[in-house]
Design a protein around this motif. Structure first.
Motif, PDB file in Angstrom:
ATOM      1  N   LEU A   1       0.923  -1.180  -0.138  1.00  0.00           N
ATOM      2  CA  LEU A   1       0.011  -0.069  -0.061  1.00  0.00           C
ATOM      3  C   LEU A   1       0.781   1.425  -0.020  1.00  0.00           C
ATOM      4  O   LEU A   1       0.613   2.131  -0.600  1.00  0.00           O
ATOM      5  CB  LEU A   1      -0.799   0.009   1.162  1.00  0.00           C
ATOM      6  N   ALA A   2       2.198   1.155   0.829  1.00  0.00           N
ATOM      7  CA  ALA A   2       2.919   2.419   1.049  1.00  0.00           C
ATOM      8  C   ALA A   2       3.405   2.709  -0.587  1.00  0.00           C
ATOM      9  O   ALA A   2       3.947   3.867  -0.555  1.00  0.00           O
ATOM     10  CB  ALA A   2       4.036   2.197   2.005  1.00  0.00           C
ATOM     11  N   GLY A   3       3.561   1.858  -1.343  1.00  0.00           N
ATOM     12  CA  GLY A   3       4.007   2.312  -2.583  1.00  0.00           C
ATOM     13  C   GLY A   3       5.850   1.782  -2.799  1.00  0.00           C
ATOM     14  O   GLY A   3       6.307   1.122  -1.767  1.00  0.00           O
ATOM     15  N   ILE A   4       6.253   1.932  -3.953  1.00  0.00           N
ATOM     16  CA  ILE A   4       7.650   1.453  -3.953  1.00  0.00           C
ATOM     17  C   ILE A   4       8.389   2.781  -4.626  1.00  0.00           C
ATOM     18  O   ILE A   4       7.905   3.325  -5.358  1.00  0.00           O
ATOM     19  CB  ILE A   4       7.479   0.315  -5.077  1.00  0.00           C
ATOM     20  N   ASP A   5       9.902   2.714  -4.372  1.00  0.00           N
ATOM     21  CA  ASP A   5      10.583   3.799  -4.689  1.00  0.00           C
ATOM     22  C   ASP A   5      10.657   3.914  -6.429  1.00  0.00           C
ATOM     23  O   ASP A   5      10.810   2.763  -6.985  1.00  0.00           O
ATOM     24  CB  ASP A   5      11.967   3.428  -4.332  1.00  0.00           C
ATOM     25  N   THR A   6       9.992   4.767  -6.759  1.00  0.00           N
ATOM     26  CA  THR A   6       9.925   4.875  -8.225  1.00  0.00           C
ATOM     27  C   THR A   6      10.487   6.282  -8.807  1.00  0.00           C
ATOM     28  O   THR A   6      10.140   7.335  -7.992  1.00  0.00           O
ATOM     29  CB  THR A   6       8.794   4.849  -8.825  1.00  0.00           C
ATOM     30  N   PRO A   7      11.172   6.634  -9.872  1.00  0.00           N
ATOM     31  CA  PRO A   7      11.471   8.136 -10.379  1.00  0.00           C
ATOM     32  C   PRO A   7      10.195   8.757 -10.815  1.00  0.00           C
ATOM     33  O   PRO A   7       9.353   8.069 -11.231  1.00  0.00           O
ATOM     34  CB  PRO A   7      12.464   7.789 -11.366  1.00  0.00           C
ATOM     35  N   LEU A   8      10.162   9.908 -10.590  1.00  0.00           N
ATOM     36  CA  LEU A   8       9.106  10.753 -11.032  1.00  0.00           C
ATOM     37  C   LEU A   8       9.239  10.952 -12.546  1.00  0.00           C
ATOM     38  O   LEU A   8      10.145  10.889 -13.232  1.00  0.00           O
ATOM     39  CB  LEU A   8       9.064  12.261 -10.384  1.00  0.00           C
ATOM     40  N   PRO A   9       8.153  10.984 -13.159  1.00  0.00           N
ATOM     41  CA  PRO A   9       8.009  11.113 -14.704  1.00  0.00           C
ATOM     42  C   PRO A   9       8.745  12.375 -15.331  1.00  0.00           C
ATOM     43  O   PRO A   9       9.522  12.179 -16.436  1.00  0.00           O
ATOM     44  CB  PRO A   9       6.567  10.922 -15.061  1.00  0.00           C
ATOM     45  N   ALA A  10       8.696  13.545 -14.754  1.00  0.00           N
ATOM     46  CA  ALA A  10       9.353  14.660 -15.375  1.00  0.00           C
ATOM     47  C   ALA A  10      10.662  14.783 -15.002  1.00  0.00           C
ATOM     48  O   ALA A  10      11.003  15.357 -13.833  1.00  0.00           O
ATOM     49  CB  ALA A  10       8.613  15.827 -14.640  1.00  0.00           C
ATOM     50  N   ALA A  11      11.565  14.867 -15.977  1.00  0.00           N
ATOM     51  CA  ALA A  11      13.052  14.924 -15.692  1.00  0.00           C
ATOM     52  C   ALA A  11      13.370  16.400 -15.210  1.00  0.00           C
ATOM     53  O   ALA A  11      14.117  16.463 -14.352  1.00  0.00           O
ATOM     54  CB  ALA A  11      13.913  14.708 -16.976  1.00  0.00           C
ATOM     55  N   ASP A  12      12.966  17.380 -15.742  1.00  0.00           N
ATOM     56  CA  ASP A  12      13.152  18.966 -15.179  1.00  0.00           C
ATOM     57  C   ASP A  12      12.757  19.086 -13.778  1.00  0.00           C
ATOM     58  O   ASP A  12      13.640  19.561 -12.827  1.00  0.00           O
ATOM     59  CB  ASP A  12      12.432  19.704 -16.131  1.00  0.00           C
ATOM     60  N   VAL A  13      11.665  18.393 -13.202  1.00  0.00           N
ATOM     61  CA  VAL A  13      11.022  18.737 -11.981  1.00  0.00           C
ATOM     62  C   VAL A  13      12.164  17.581 -10.969  1.00  0.00           C
ATOM     63  O   VAL A  13      12.536  18.301 -10.016  1.00  0.00           O
ATOM     64  CB  VAL A  13       9.685  18.151 -11.609  1.00  0.00           C
ATOM     65  N   VAL A  14      12.427  16.671 -11.456  1.00  0.00           N
ATOM     66  CA  VAL A  14      13.390  15.697 -10.566  1.00  0.00           C
ATOM     67  C   VAL A  14      14.872  16.440 -10.509  1.00  0.00           C
ATOM     68  O   VAL A  14      15.351  16.594  -9.347  1.00  0.00           O
ATOM     69  CB  VAL A  14      13.514  14.432 -11.272  1.00  0.00           C
ATOM     70  N   GLU A  15      15.164  16.922 -11.533  1.00  0.00           N
ATOM     71  CA  GLU A  15      16.538  17.707 -11.342  1.00  0.00           C
ATOM     72  C   GLU A  15      16.358  18.872 -10.807  1.00  0.00           C
ATOM     73  O   GLU A  15      17.257  19.247  -9.820  1.00  0.00           O
ATOM     74  CB  GLU A  15      16.686  18.277 -12.939  1.00  0.00           C
ATOM     75  N   ALA A  16      15.216  19.649 -10.622  1.00  0.00           N
ATOM     76  CA  ALA A  16      15.253  20.904  -9.693  1.00  0.00           C
ATOM     77  C   ALA A  16      14.931  20.329  -8.407  1.00  0.00           C
ATOM     78  O   ALA A  16      15.340  21.260  -7.210  1.00  0.00           O
ATOM     79  CB  ALA A  16      14.031  21.568 -10.132  1.00  0.00           C
ATOM     80  N   THR A  17      14.021  19.271  -7.913  1.00  0.00           N
ATOM     81  CA  THR A  17      13.719  19.225  -6.708  1.00  0.00           C
ATOM     82  C   THR A  17      14.169  18.043  -6.003  1.00  0.00           C
ATOM     83  O   THR A  17      14.621  17.664  -4.802  1.00  0.00           O
ATOM     84  CB  THR A  17      12.374  18.985  -6.570  1.00  0.00           C
ATOM     85  N   GLY A  18      14.828  17.136  -6.777  1.00  0.00           N
ATOM     86  CA  GLY A  18      15.393  15.771  -6.407  1.00  0.00           C
ATOM     87  C   GLY A  18      14.444  14.914  -5.774  1.00  0.00           C
ATOM     88  O   GLY A  18      14.385  13.819  -4.946  1.00  0.00           O
TER      89      GLY A  18
END
Lengths: 205, 173
Positions: free
Chosen positions: A147-164
């Motif tokens: 239920l808690a979920g599994i570690d996964t990258p977020l889809p948007a690369a620019d948002v991941v880059e800006a926020t980690g």
């Protein structure tokens, strides 16, 4: 209302159907090969014009038939519901024929069942995820998915880059609230199944 | 007589007011906060209520809800931020012009709330810097108004000139 005669005639007409006992409405099990034919018959001959719901069940990986698709129909002529179960014969990559060409309402419901359970609806006009994003690698309503979920990258690369930021398992903090699923109804109310782990306390493996 | 006066008196001081640039800039900014309603769930209904006549957010100079991020100063994240929506929230935040502030309205936006699940981001502060958190599920309009007044206080204490210079040098680089 649907009566015994109607049920009997339906079962006599189609040898691929079998009855499942349910307290509420007439429930039939349909062989997957004949599912589209039966849906067409229900729509055109028996005036079940409304597809109320279409979803799936995961019986767990110990079951012989792991995935079932369940469809609910309603008829304004009979004033009653009809439920149909379709077994997915392959447990690894479950597949069922799509009825979106007969019931347009099935389109999004089948996409949801695909998203949540990973059931492939063959012949669907646009079978892609409806709730999770396209690149999401899991099917969250399967039994093995936490239920808690599994570690996964977020889809948007620019948002991941800006926020980690990334998808992280949610802390349970006393939860989740679940029913034990067995025993008398009075004891089966949802209780906090204390799997406490927070940002500080490590998740038990 | 004159010694007892506390307010500005044009006869004594002429047409000149002496103050600090920060005080003027902050005074202007905090009395015209244009919110951007990032309504994602039921909190947005309370947000609408606080803008309507009974609670009337315009008493505090914040009634100009802009649905365009280019025109707004303060993003009110009202509701559950799912992972799928998170990139949209961040992108809208990026599109807002400086200076900008963020209010996390309600339990979901602050911490994920009751949604301890695979689909919900556990607090919008993972992706945007939050200035004020509002508790409640959903918070009452009064709570939001209080949060906005707190935000005004915060804006009032900022070092705007210093921030401006910092930003200008960052742009020049």
């Amino acid at each position: 209302m649907i009566d015994q005669d109607f049920t009997n005639s339906l079962l006599a007409k189609h040898d691929y159907l079998s009855k499942i006992s349910h307290a509420d409405c007439l429930t039939l099990s349909c062989l997957p090969a004949d599912w589209v034919d039966f849906a067409k018959f229900l729509n055109q001959e028996e005036a079940f014009e409304l597809l109320v719901d279409l979803t799936a069940i995961d019986q767990g990986d110990t079951a012989d038939i792991r995935f079932e698709v369940v469809a609910h129909f309603y008829s304004r002529i009979h004033h009653d519901y009809l439920r149909v179960h379709i077994d997915c014969l392959d447990n690894e990559s479950p597949e069922v024929d799509s009825i979106a060409s007969i019931y347009p309402a099935a389109d999004w419901h089948e996409r949801e069942a695909f998203d949540m359970f990973g059931i492939i609806f063959t012949g669907h006009p646009n079978l892609k995820r409806i709730l999770m994003w396209d690149e999401y690698p899991y099917h969250p309503l399967r039994k093995e998915f936490p239920l808690a979920g599994i570690d996964t990258p977020l889809p948007a690369a620019d948002v991941v880059e800006a926020t980690g930021a990334s998808v992280e398992p949610a802390p349970m903090m006393g939860g989740p609230f679940v029913s034990p699923g067995s025993g008398p109804m009075s004891d089966a109310e949802p209780r906090a199944k204390d799997e406490s782990w927070t940002e500080q306390i490590e998740k038990p493996v | 007589m004159i010694a007892n006066e506390v307010a500005y008196n044009g006869k004594v001081e002429g047409d000149v007011i002496v103050t600090k640039a920060d005080a003027v800039i902050n005074w202007i900014r905090k009395h015209s906060v244009w919110p951007m309603p990032m309504g994602l769930a039921c909190c947005a209904i309370e947000l609408m209520a606080s803008a309507a006549s009974r609670y009337d957010i315009s008493r505090f100079g914040m009634e100009v809800m802009r649905f365009s991020p280019r025109q707004s100063d303060c993003m009110i994240v009202a509701g559950t931020v799912t992972y799928k929506m998170a990139e949209v929230v961040r992108r809208i935040y990026d599109q807002m012009g400086d200076p900008k502030w963020v209010v996390a309205m309600g339990a979901c936006a602050s911490t994920g709330g009751m949604y301890r699940s695979y689909a919900v981001m556990q607090g919008v502060d993972t992706i945007v810097p939050v200035d004020v958190y509002v508790s409640g599920c959903p918070p009452r309009p009064e709570a939001l108004l209080d949060a906005m007044i707190k935000l005004q206080d915060k804006i009032g204490n900022e070092s705007s000139v210093k921030n401006l210079k910092k930003r200008a040098s960052a742009v020049a680089e």
